[in-house]
Design a protein around this motif. Structure first.
Motif, PDB file in Angstrom:
ATOM      1  N   ALA A  91       0.149  -9.306   1.250  1.00 36.00           N
ATOM      2  CA  ALA A  91      -0.525  -8.497   0.235  1.00 36.00           C
ATOM      3  C   ALA A  91      -1.274  -7.319   0.833  1.00 36.00           C
ATOM      4  N   ASP A  92      -1.745  -7.456   2.091  1.00 32.22           N
ATOM      5  CA  ASP A  92      -2.510  -6.375   2.705  1.00 32.22           C
ATOM      6  C   ASP A  92      -1.646  -5.397   3.502  1.00 32.22           C
ATOM      7  N   SER A  93      -0.340  -5.563   3.478  1.00 33.80           N
ATOM      8  CA  SER A  93       0.624  -4.675   4.147  1.00 33.80           C
ATOM      9  C   SER A  93       0.532  -4.717   5.668  1.00 33.80           C
ATOM     10  N   ARG A  94      -0.166  -5.691   6.221  1.00 31.60           N
ATOM     11  CA  ARG A  94      -0.312  -5.753   7.675  1.00 31.60           C
ATOM     12  C   ARG A  94       0.719  -6.681   8.314  1.00 31.60           C
ATOM     13  N   TRP A  95       1.282  -7.575   7.543  1.00 33.89           N
ATOM     14  CA  TRP A  95       2.219  -8.564   8.070  1.00 33.89           C
ATOM     15  C   TRP A  95       3.541  -8.477   7.330  1.00 33.89           C
ATOM     16  N   PHE A  96       4.602  -8.800   8.053  1.00 39.43           N
ATOM     17  CA  PHE A  96       5.933  -8.776   7.450  1.00 39.43           C
ATOM     18  C   PHE A  96       6.670 -10.052   7.841  1.00 39.43           C
ATOM     19  N   PHE A  97       7.246 -10.712   6.843  1.00 39.87           N
ATOM     20  CA  PHE A  97       8.026 -11.934   7.055  1.00 39.87           C
ATOM     21  C   PHE A  97       9.511 -11.602   7.015  1.00 39.87           C
ATOM     22  N   TYR A  98      10.287 -12.164   7.935  1.00 43.15           N
ATOM     23  CA  TYR A  98      11.722 -11.891   7.962  1.00 43.15           C
ATOM     24  C   TYR A  98      12.481 -13.133   8.404  1.00 43.15           C
ATOM     25  N   THR A  99      13.793 -13.136   8.134  1.00 41.91           N
ATOM     26  CA  THR A  99      14.641 -14.276   8.506  1.00 41.91           C
ATOM     27  C   THR A  99      15.529 -13.907   9.685  1.00 41.91           C
ATOM     28  N   VAL A 100      15.872 -14.925  10.461  1.00 44.02           N
ATOM     29  CA  VAL A 100      16.757 -14.780  11.612  1.00 44.02           C
ATOM     30  C   VAL A 100      17.866 -15.824  11.486  1.00 44.02           C
ATOM     31  N   HIS A 101      19.098 -15.411  11.768  1.00 47.91           N
ATOM     32  CA  HIS A 101      20.208 -16.356  11.742  1.00 47.91           C
ATOM     33  C   HIS A 101      20.614 -16.718  13.167  1.00 47.91           C
ATOM     34  N   ASP A 102      21.164 -17.932  13.297  1.00 47.23           N
ATOM     35  CA  ASP A 102      21.573 -18.413  14.612  1.00 47.23           C
ATOM     36  C   ASP A 102      22.970 -17.912  14.950  1.00 47.23           C
TER      37      ASP A 102
ATOM     38  N   VAL B 214      19.528  -4.784  12.391  1.00 48.91           N
ATOM     39  CA  VAL B 214      18.380  -4.352  13.186  1.00 48.91           C
ATOM     40  C   VAL B 214      17.282  -3.939  12.210  1.00 48.91           C
ATOM     41  N   LEU B 215      16.110  -4.542  12.354  1.00 51.74           N
ATOM     42  CA  LEU B 215      14.979  -4.293  11.457  1.00 51.74           C
ATOM     43  C   LEU B 215      14.029  -3.279  12.076  1.00 51.74           C
ATOM     44  N   ARG B 216      13.668  -2.277  11.292  1.00 52.22           N
ATOM     45  CA  ARG B 216      12.744  -1.237  11.732  1.00 52.22           C
ATOM     46  C   ARG B 216      11.666  -1.031  10.683  1.00 52.22           C
ATOM     47  N   PHE B 217      10.584  -0.348  11.104  1.00 49.39           N
ATOM     48  CA  PHE B 217       9.475  -0.057  10.204  1.00 49.39           C
ATOM     49  C   PHE B 217       9.196   1.442  10.251  1.00 49.39           C
TER      50      PHE B 217
ATOM     51  N   ARG C 113      17.742  -8.720  15.734  1.00 47.48           N
ATOM     52  CA  ARG C 113      18.622  -9.627  15.002  1.00 47.48           C
ATOM     53  C   ARG C 113      17.878 -10.206  13.789  1.00 47.48           C
ATOM     54  N   THR C 114      18.216  -9.716  12.608  1.00 53.45           N
ATOM     55  CA  THR C 114      17.641 -10.260  11.382  1.00 53.45           C
ATOM     56  C   THR C 114      18.737 -10.420  10.349  1.00 53.45           C
ATOM     57  N   TYR C 115      18.366 -11.076   9.259  1.00 55.70           N
ATOM     58  CA  TYR C 115      19.325 -11.363   8.194  1.00 55.70           C
ATOM     59  C   TYR C 115      18.748 -10.874   6.879  1.00 55.70           C
TER      60      TYR C 115
ATOM     61  N   ASP D  64       0.822  -1.218   0.000  1.00 57.26           N
ATOM     62  CA  ASP D  64       0.000   0.000   0.000  1.00 57.26           C
ATOM     63  C   ASP D  64       0.852   1.263   0.000  1.00 57.26           C
ATOM     64  N   GLU D  65       2.169   1.111   0.045  1.00 61.17           N
ATOM     65  CA  GLU D  65       3.148   2.200  -0.042  1.00 61.17           C
ATOM     66  C   GLU D  65       3.085   3.174   1.134  1.00 61.17           C
ATOM     67  N   ASN D  66       2.584   2.696   2.259  1.00 57.12           N
ATOM     68  CA  ASN D  66       2.523   3.526   3.460  1.00 57.12           C
ATOM     69  C   ASN D  66       3.626   3.203   4.468  1.00 57.12           C
ATOM     70  N   LEU D  67       4.301   2.069   4.278  1.00 60.06           N
ATOM     71  CA  LEU D  67       5.318   1.624   5.234  1.00 60.06           C
ATOM     72  C   LEU D  67       6.593   1.231   4.512  1.00 60.06           C
ATOM     73  N   LEU D  68       7.691   1.385   5.219  1.00 58.97           N
ATOM     74  CA  LEU D  68       8.987   0.947   4.719  1.00 58.97           C
ATOM     75  C   LEU D  68       9.638   0.083   5.786  1.00 58.97           C
ATOM     76  N   ALA D  69       9.946  -1.161   5.438  1.00 58.42           N
ATOM     77  CA  ALA D  69      10.760  -2.006   6.311  1.00 58.42           C
ATOM     78  C   ALA D  69      12.216  -1.814   5.901  1.00 58.42           C
ATOM     79  N   TRP D  70      13.062  -1.484   6.889  1.00 61.42           N
ATOM     80  CA  TRP D  70      14.460  -1.287   6.547  1.00 61.42           C
ATOM     81  C   TRP D  70      15.343  -1.801   7.678  1.00 61.42           C
ATOM     82  N   SER D  71      16.542  -2.242   7.322  1.00 61.10           N
ATOM     83  CA  SER D  71      17.449  -2.796   8.323  1.00 61.10           C
ATOM     84  C   SER D  71      18.864  -2.302   8.058  1.00 61.10           C
ATOM     85  N   ALA D  72      19.666  -2.279   9.123  1.00 56.50           N
ATOM     86  CA  ALA D  72      21.034  -1.776   9.013  1.00 56.50           C
ATOM     87  C   ALA D  72      21.958  -2.513   9.968  1.00 56.50           C
ATOM     88  N   ASP D  73      23.225  -2.625   9.549  1.00 54.34           N
ATOM     89  CA  ASP D  73      24.299  -3.231  10.332  1.00 54.34           C
ATOM     90  C   ASP D  73      25.359  -2.160  10.545  1.00 54.34           C
TER      91      ASP D  73
END
Length: 727
Positions: free
Chosen positions: A207-218, A180-183, A198-200, A163-172
């Motif tokens: 599709a509805d912009s309400r949920w976000f999937f991300y990966t985590v490393h051990d 670190v993942l932020r919205f 902690r994300t990778y 919906d172009e209202n949110l940006l998921a972004w991460s930085a090391d």
């Protein structure tokens, strides 16, 4: 540097490893505790010694760095990629190290469903490009502001919601690849309280912009879990979607361009299994899309076409890949028996990936020694299609970021080491190109350089290709020095990418050679298979053979050939340093994987178990023998006759532990004290990554250091200048 100065002398403590009846002495095993005070003190001493040893080159490296930065455009723009309401692009302002992620309102009514932008442009999907509007852009993230006060900064991902209202972004900010993942709420410009520490790499929106999937490393840096986050809720409430228990496998994640599916795939070096999550029903479970078969890797893309919908499957179950189609799995999933062959294996074509668009299918392939694209209509996947080939010498053309699915044009990027990238729109039906953006390179004239592909016989008679680059005023008559670069592992292909640093070396009369050794996929998947496990020695033989061939043919100065490589390419440098010390006048081994046997035995070391299918499992006596045959730390060359050596490492590197280069340098110096001052160890003791400093000028400054050292080794540095710097 005076004759009284000596490099740090690492203490030796008796320690032996014994496996399969073989005892390996390791007097520097105490360096395994990288955070121990004595190890830290030793690394700091190494860095001080390096800084002092290259102080006489400071003026030269500064000049080189200024030249390199001078080839950067004052303001660097990317092509733009389209979404429903906005188009997006990056802009790196004049004098800044990092980009700003920007957007502007679209003037058309195109509809889009998903996007994917990451720090690696080859993973991105840009849309079509038109002229920039005069309207001031909306700046979503100014990475320069994020980097302020940091010694290092690397973006992991930046994904705009559908919906172009949110940006998921991460930085090391350390270089250890922990992001670190932020919205960010793009309506207010503020980050939400949601923060995942902690994300990778790898992520996807629902599709509805309400949920976000991300990966985590051990703790071994293996991405092993996929989580689902509900935007605006505590991260503690996130739901585990998928976990991979087999430590050989990593979990990867992306959204399909169609916007209908989230793809999760478990992948080892030899085997894969793919799952799909319905992006319109994100709380539903993953569906099997083909099952897991030992020794078979595959990846999928979702296709909507006039006849319905299905999956495109690129599968490694032959020497080279073939293209299959598959029904979209239902809730119960499906296995590979549901697949249908759409395009059989072609031994002359290395099929890398298949991308579906509304207007057709794009295959990314390597053939004839270069990367190209093949455009196919939906109703003729087995046909000859329309090829899109490079237009520059020694170049390659790649699919660039095209985020929209329902398009009849795609964006491609064409470049070489000595040709800045050019982005063009390509008509999927005709292959017609329309140039939309050309990267500026002030003061650079591509016509001043020559790029040639040559073949040299390896020890077993196999012809090894090499790309030879030089200034046109530099003759190939045996008088010029040369730098030989190679990687040769994991099937990875170093595609030709514009390098604003390289002309500074070529302009000084140095020949640059990229050797396409076995272990990579430059010549196809068989090229990779013939350079791994029991065949790993081919990689080292190929590299030496290119150097020998250049010298024997009278093309370069046989006494001034240097070698360079990074990571697995650093292992290559360690191996050829030990096996052929007579061949090189200098070797640059960057973050080298050199303590092969010890690392492959240590299951607590990051990436070890996932690497067994690449190098071998040393618990097996035969495979132990393979690695013992070439492991640089276990094969120290005799004293005398060694080339000069520059080694790099980084304390935060999660891919090659800093102990490996540190131990190797210590062992080499101890075995040849007279030679030891000619061995330098450039260690990043603060924030810094596997590939060196971050930021475009920071990385070029590092390249300038390496180039200055090489020029010095070639005897091409004015002694009057260096002597003045030492005073």
């Amino acid at each position: 540097m005076t004759t009284e100065q000596r490099p740090p002398e690492a203490r030796q403590e008796p320690h032996d490893w014994t496996e399969h009846g073989v005892t390996r002495p390791d007097p520097f095993a105490w360096m395994h505790a990288a955070d121990a005070p004595d190890v830290r003190a030793h690394l700091l001493a190494e860095r001080s010694w390096y800084d002092a040893a290259v102080a006489h080159l400071h003026s030269l490296s500064t000049d080189l760095g200024s030249e390199m930065v001078g080839r950067l455009p004052a303001t660097e723009l990317s092509p733009r990629w389209n979404r429903s309401r906005f188009y997006y692009y990056t802009e790196t302002p004049a004098g800044r190290d990092y980009p700003r992620i920007c957007r502007e309102i679209r003037n058309d009514s195109a509809v889009n469903t998903t996007d994917s932008f990451s720090s690696d442009p080859r993973d991105d999907d840009f849309g079509d490009v038109t002229d920039r509007s005069a309207k001031a852009p909306e700046i979503l993230v100014d990475v320069n502001e994020v980097a302020a006060g940091q010694d290092y900064l690397e973006l992991g991902l930046t994904l705009v919601s559908p919906d172009e209202n949110l940006l998921a972004w991460s930085a090391d900010t350390d270089g250890d690849e922990v992001y670190v993942l932020r919205f960010r709420d793009l309506r207010t410009g503020e980050d939400l309280p949601d923060e995942v520490p902690r994300t990778y790499y790898g992520a996807a929106w629902s599709a509805d912009s309400r949920w976000f999937f991300y990966t985590v490393h051990d703790e071994a840096y293996r991405p092993f879990q996929v989580w689902r986050h509900r935007v605006g809720t505590p991260v503690a409430d996130d739901v585990l979607v998928k976990e991979e228990p087999d430590e050989r496998f990593e979990l990867r994640l992306r959204a399909t361009r169609s916007g209908d599916w989230v793809v999760v795939w478990a992948e080892s070096n030899t085997t894969a299994e793919v799952f799909l999550v319905d992006a319109h029903d994100p709380e539903s479970g993953p569906r099997r899309a083909g099952g897991r078969r030992e020794g078979v890797r595959y990846r999928v893309d979702h296709r909507r076409h006039p006849g319905g919908e299905d999956l495109l499957v690129v599968v490694d179950d032959r020497t080279e890949q073939r293209l299959m189609t598959s029904p979209v799995p239902g809730p119960d999933g499906l296995d590979h028996t549901a697949w249908t062959e759409a395009r059989p294996e072609d031994p002359s074509v290395h099929l890398e990936r298949a991308d579906a668009f509304g207007g057709g299918v794009v295959l990314s392939v390597r053939t004839g020694g270069s990367h190209q694209l093949l455009l196919l209509p939906h109703d003729d996947l087995a046909g000859t299609g329309t090829p899109v080939t490079t237009r520059v010498p020694g170049g390659g053309v790649h699919l660039a970021a095209t985020t929209e699915y329902d398009v009849d044009r795609i964006m491609v990027e064409d470049e070489s080491w000595l040709s800045p990238p050019v982005w063009s729109e390509v008509d999927l039906a005709t292959g017609e190109l329309h140039e939309v953006l050309r990267r500026e390179a002030p003061g650079f004239d591509a016509a001043a350089y020559a790029v040639e592909r040559m073949l040299f016989p390896s020890k077993d008679g196999v012809l090894v290709p090499a790309t030879v680059m030089r200034h046109r005023d530099t003759p190939l008559d045996g008088s010029a020095p040369a730098v030989l670069y190679a990687y040769g592992a994991y099937g990875y292909t170093f595609e030709p990418e514009w390098d604003p640093a390289l002309p500074s070396l070529l302009d000084r009369g140095v020949v640059w050679v990229h050797a396409h050794v076995r272990g990579g996929s430059e010549e196809g998947r068989h090229w990779y298979l013939d350079g791994k496990l029991a065949a790993k020695q081919h990689t080292f033989d190929d590299h030496a053979a290119v150097a020998d061939g250049l010298a024997a043919a009278g093309l370069v100065d046989p006494d001034r050939i240097a070698s360079r490589g990074l990571s697995a390419g650093g292992l290559l440098q360690g191996a050829v340093f030990s096996q052929r010390p007579d061949r090189w006048c200098a070797v640059v081994a960057e973050v080298p994987f050199v303590d092969v046997v010890t690392t492959m035995f240590d299951e607590t070391t990051p990436l070890t178990i996932t690497e067994w299918e690449e190098w071998g499992d040393p618990r097996d006596p035969e495979q132990f023998g393979w690695m013992m045959g070439y492991s640089p730390y276990d094969n120290i060359p005799p004293a005398g006759g060694r080339p000069d050596l520059l080694v790099t490492g980084a304390v935060h590197d999660p891919r090659v532990m800093v102990r490996e280069p540190a131990k190797w340098v210590a062992a080499l110096r101890a075995s040849d004290p007279e030679w030891s001052p000619r061995c330098l160890f450039r260690c990043e003791v603060g924030a810094g990554a596997h590939v060196g400093p971050s930021g475009r000028t920071g990385h070029l400054a590092y390249e300038a250091e390496v180039f200055a050292w090489l020029l010095d080794r070639f005897g091409m540095v004015d002694p009057d200048t260096t002597s003045k710097e030492q005073q």
